[in-house]
Design a protein around this motif. Structure first.
Motif, mmCIF file in Angstrom:
data_model
loop_
_atom_site.group_PDB
_atom_site.id
_atom_site.type_symbol
_atom_site.label_atom_id
_atom_site.label_comp_id
_atom_site.label_asym_id
_atom_site.label_seq_id
_atom_site.Cartn_x
_atom_site.Cartn_y
_atom_site.Cartn_z
ATOM 1 N N ARG A 23 0.807 -1.223 0.000
ATOM 2 C CA ARG A 23 0.000 0.000 0.000
ATOM 3 C C ARG A 23 0.840 1.273 0.000
ATOM 4 O O ARG A 23 0.612 2.177 -0.798
ATOM 5 C CB ARG A 23 -0.946 -0.011 1.196
ATOM 6 N N GLU A 28 -1.161 6.832 -3.877
ATOM 7 C CA GLU A 28 -2.542 7.114 -4.270
ATOM 8 C C GLU A 28 -2.576 8.211 -5.313
ATOM 9 O O GLU A 28 -1.783 9.152 -5.229
ATOM 10 C CB GLU A 28 -3.353 7.559 -3.057
ATOM 11 N N PRO A 29 -3.488 8.193 -6.245
ATOM 12 C CA PRO A 29 -4.352 7.046 -6.528
ATOM 13 C C PRO A 29 -3.573 5.999 -7.311
ATOM 14 O O PRO A 29 -2.736 6.321 -8.152
ATOM 15 C CB PRO A 29 -5.464 7.654 -7.383
ATOM 16 N N LEU A 30 -3.823 4.755 -7.026
ATOM 17 C CA LEU A 30 -3.208 3.711 -7.829
ATOM 18 C C LEU A 30 -4.102 3.495 -9.052
ATOM 19 O O LEU A 30 -5.285 3.812 -9.029
ATOM 20 C CB LEU A 30 -2.991 2.434 -7.028
ATOM 21 N N GLU A 78 -8.767 4.692 -11.733
ATOM 22 C CA GLU A 78 -8.032 5.225 -10.592
ATOM 23 C C GLU A 78 -8.722 4.754 -9.318
ATOM 24 O O GLU A 78 -9.940 4.874 -9.189
ATOM 25 C CB GLU A 78 -7.991 6.743 -10.628
ATOM 26 N N CYS A 79 -7.950 4.234 -8.398
ATOM 27 C CA CYS A 79 -8.506 3.706 -7.156
ATOM 28 C C CYS A 79 -7.769 4.283 -5.960
ATOM 29 O O CYS A 79 -6.539 4.341 -5.948
ATOM 30 C CB CYS A 79 -8.372 2.180 -7.123
ATOM 31 N N VAL A 80 -8.530 4.696 -4.964
ATOM 32 C CA VAL A 80 -7.971 5.168 -3.705
ATOM 33 C C VAL A 80 -8.459 4.215 -2.624
ATOM 34 O O VAL A 80 -9.676 4.034 -2.470
ATOM 35 C CB VAL A 80 -8.425 6.611 -3.395
ATOM 36 N N PRO A 81 -7.559 3.581 -1.901
ATOM 37 C CA PRO A 81 -8.004 2.672 -0.839
ATOM 38 C C PRO A 81 -8.858 3.393 0.204
ATOM 39 O O PRO A 81 -8.602 4.547 0.541
ATOM 40 C CB PRO A 81 -6.690 2.185 -0.211
ATOM 41 N N ASP A 82 -9.890 2.694 0.671
ATOM 42 C CA ASP A 82 -10.730 3.254 1.725
ATOM 43 C C ASP A 82 -10.007 3.152 3.071
ATOM 44 O O ASP A 82 -8.848 2.716 3.131
ATOM 45 C CB ASP A 82 -12.112 2.591 1.745
ATOM 46 N N ILE A 87 -9.797 -1.490 -2.149
ATOM 47 C CA ILE A 87 -10.158 -0.773 -3.365
ATOM 48 C C ILE A 87 -11.319 -1.504 -4.022
ATOM 49 O O ILE A 87 -11.473 -2.714 -3.868
ATOM 50 C CB ILE A 87 -8.984 -0.667 -4.380
#
Length: 143
Positions: A23, A28-30, A78-82, A87
């Motif tokens: 992580r 971010e964003p991955l 594009e993903c941002v972990p919560d 994701i």
């Protein structure tokens, strides 16, 4: 460097836990997109930007270049972990990679790949048989 192998289950909403050891390095964003060999590629922002620059340099007149760019970019998300480190993997990407309930994250240096467990197991079995021969053909590792 992104390395290691990690298994995690998707929840009912299609969310997948990003391994803690990956992580921080991913940032971010991955960006998650279609990969090769029916897996998903996951890029840290800086790597994604480098790849985008290379894609822009491909010849527009070459049909194979257009096809590659279309498939790679149209599937990108594009993903941002919560807050729990998960994701949401879009349904189209899960379908492409054959990921149903469990996935394998593998670090491969400058990116991460997400595989369906069954496909990863099969790939490792097949590639392991030729591992030494492949190493001899592609690089002198000096070990």
């Amino acid at each position: 460097m992104l390395i290691g192998e990690y298994r995690h289950a998707l929840d009912d909403k299609g969310r997948l836990f990003v391994p803690a050891k990956l992580r921080d390095a991913l940032g971010e964003p991955l960006v998650v997109t279609r990969g090769l060999d029916q897996c998903l590629f996951v890029f840290p922002p800086a790597e994604w930007q480098r790849l985008e620059a290379k894609l822009r340099a491909l010849p527009l007149a070459q049909s194979s270049a257009r096809a590659f760019v279309r498939l790679l970019l149209s599937g990108a998300s594009e993903c941002v972990p919560d807050k729990q480190g998960r994701i949401l993997v879009p349904p189209a990407l899960r379908a492409y990679a054959g990921i149903d309930r469990e996935a394998v994250w593998i670090g491969v240096g400058n990116r991460v790949e997400i595989w369906a467990v069954e496909r990863w197991t099969r790939y490792v079995e097949e590639a392991s048989e030729a591992y030494s021969r492949i190493a001899e053909q592609i690089v002198d590792l000096g070990i």
